[in-house]
Scaffold this motif. Sequence first.
Motif, PDB file in Angstrom:
ATOM      1  N   CYS A  10       1.416  -1.089   0.081  1.00 22.14           N
ATOM      2  CA  CYS A  10      -0.026   0.198   0.142  1.00 22.14           C
ATOM      3  C   CYS A  10       0.870   1.104  -0.090  1.00 22.14           C
ATOM      4  CB  CYS A  10      -1.204  -0.139   0.949  1.00 22.14           C
ATOM      5  SG  CYS A  10      -2.380   1.674   1.489  1.00 22.14           S
ATOM      6  N   TYR A  12      -0.100   3.896   1.232  1.00 19.04           N
ATOM      7  CA  TYR A  12      -0.401   4.728   2.669  1.00 19.04           C
ATOM      8  C   TYR A  12       0.910   4.249   3.716  1.00 19.04           C
ATOM      9  CZ  TYR A  12      -3.071   7.038  -0.943  1.00 19.04           C
ATOM     10  OH  TYR A  12      -3.702   8.285  -2.478  1.00 19.04           O
ATOM     11  N   SER A  21      -9.860  -3.677  -6.372  1.00 17.64           N
ATOM     12  CA  SER A  21     -11.614  -2.474  -6.325  1.00 17.64           C
ATOM     13  C   SER A  21     -12.571  -2.407  -7.302  1.00 17.64           C
ATOM     14  CB  SER A  21     -11.231  -1.331  -5.920  1.00 17.64           C
ATOM     15  OG  SER A  21     -12.142  -0.572  -5.419  1.00 17.64           O
ATOM     16  N   ALA A  27      -7.981   0.194  -9.983  1.00 25.50           N
ATOM     17  CA  ALA A  27      -8.159   0.373  -8.605  1.00 25.50           C
ATOM     18  C   ALA A  27      -8.254  -0.661  -7.075  1.00 25.50           C
ATOM     19  CB  ALA A  27      -9.773   0.994  -8.478  1.00 25.50           C
ATOM     20  N   TRP A  28      -7.530  -0.340  -6.421  1.00 30.43           N
ATOM     21  CA  TRP A  28      -6.942  -0.916  -5.428  1.00 30.43           C
ATOM     22  C   TRP A  28      -7.726  -0.876  -3.863  1.00 30.43           C
ATOM     23  CZ3 TRP A  28      -4.587  -5.946  -6.013  1.00 30.43           C
ATOM     24  CH2 TRP A  28      -3.890  -5.913  -7.353  1.00 30.43           C
ATOM     25  N   GLU A  29      -7.826  -1.814  -2.905  1.00 35.23           N
ATOM     26  CA  GLU A  29      -7.993  -1.236  -1.710  1.00 35.23           C
ATOM     27  C   GLU A  29      -7.269  -1.815  -0.667  1.00 35.23           C
ATOM     28  OE1 GLU A  29     -12.159  -3.646  -1.339  1.00 35.23           O
ATOM     29  OE2 GLU A  29     -13.043  -2.127  -2.771  1.00 35.23           O
ATOM     30  N   CYS A  30      -6.814  -1.511   0.757  1.00 35.18           N
ATOM     31  CA  CYS A  30      -5.769  -1.784   1.432  1.00 35.18           C
ATOM     32  C   CYS A  30      -6.519  -1.840   2.864  1.00 35.18           C
ATOM     33  CB  CYS A  30      -4.700  -0.461   2.005  1.00 35.18           C
ATOM     34  SG  CYS A  30      -4.180  -1.401   3.310  1.00 35.18           S
ATOM     35  N   ARG A  35      -8.010   2.470   2.828  1.00 41.67           N
ATOM     36  CA  ARG A  35      -7.671   3.335   2.355  1.00 41.67           C
ATOM     37  C   ARG A  35      -7.524   2.556   0.167  1.00 41.67           C
ATOM     38  NH1 ARG A  35      -3.171   5.896   5.215  1.00 41.67           N
ATOM     39  NH2 ARG A  35      -3.952   7.530   5.727  1.00 41.67           N
ATOM     40  N   PHE A  37      -6.966   3.142  -3.772  1.00 42.99           N
ATOM     41  CA  PHE A  37      -6.358   4.005  -4.828  1.00 42.99           C
ATOM     42  C   PHE A  37      -5.998   3.313  -5.124  1.00 42.99           C
ATOM     43  CE2 PHE A  37      -4.046   1.025  -2.425  1.00 42.99           C
ATOM     44  CZ  PHE A  37      -2.709   0.643  -3.445  1.00 42.99           C
ATOM     45  N   ARG A  38      -6.055   4.124  -6.902  1.00 41.17           N
ATOM     46  CA  ARG A  38      -5.819   3.996  -7.656  1.00 41.17           C
ATOM     47  C   ARG A  38      -4.498   3.853  -8.859  1.00 41.17           C
ATOM     48  NH1 ARG A  38      -9.712   3.596 -11.120  1.00 41.17           N
ATOM     49  NH2 ARG A  38     -11.298   4.761 -10.314  1.00 41.17           N
ATOM     50  N   LEU A  39      -3.844   2.419  -9.459  1.00 39.34           N
ATOM     51  CA  LEU A  39      -2.298   2.863  -9.858  1.00 39.34           C
ATOM     52  C   LEU A  39      -2.608   3.521 -12.087  1.00 39.34           C
ATOM     53  CD1 LEU A  39      -1.199   0.209  -8.600  1.00 39.34           C
ATOM     54  CD2 LEU A  39      -0.589   2.582  -7.628  1.00 39.34           C
TER      55      LEU A  39
END
Length: 60
Positions: A10, A12, A21, A27-30, A35, A37-39
């Motif tokens: 992550c 963050y 996600s 899109a990913w979720e931690c 949180r 976020f998108r890469l």
Amino acid sequence: MSERAAPFYCPYCGDEDLRPSGEGHGAWECGACNRAFRLKFLGLLARGLQRADNGGDDQV
């Protein structure tokens, strides 16, 4: 077509509890810090990086 690489940590909190996600491509979720976020790949640098004499990387 090849698979895209997945993030290992992550950005963050640094935890590895990541899952894709449902918010779209990249899109990913931690699960650790809750949180999302998108890469996105932006492109190649025009100038790139060149190795300095001291062994570090310096921009050209």
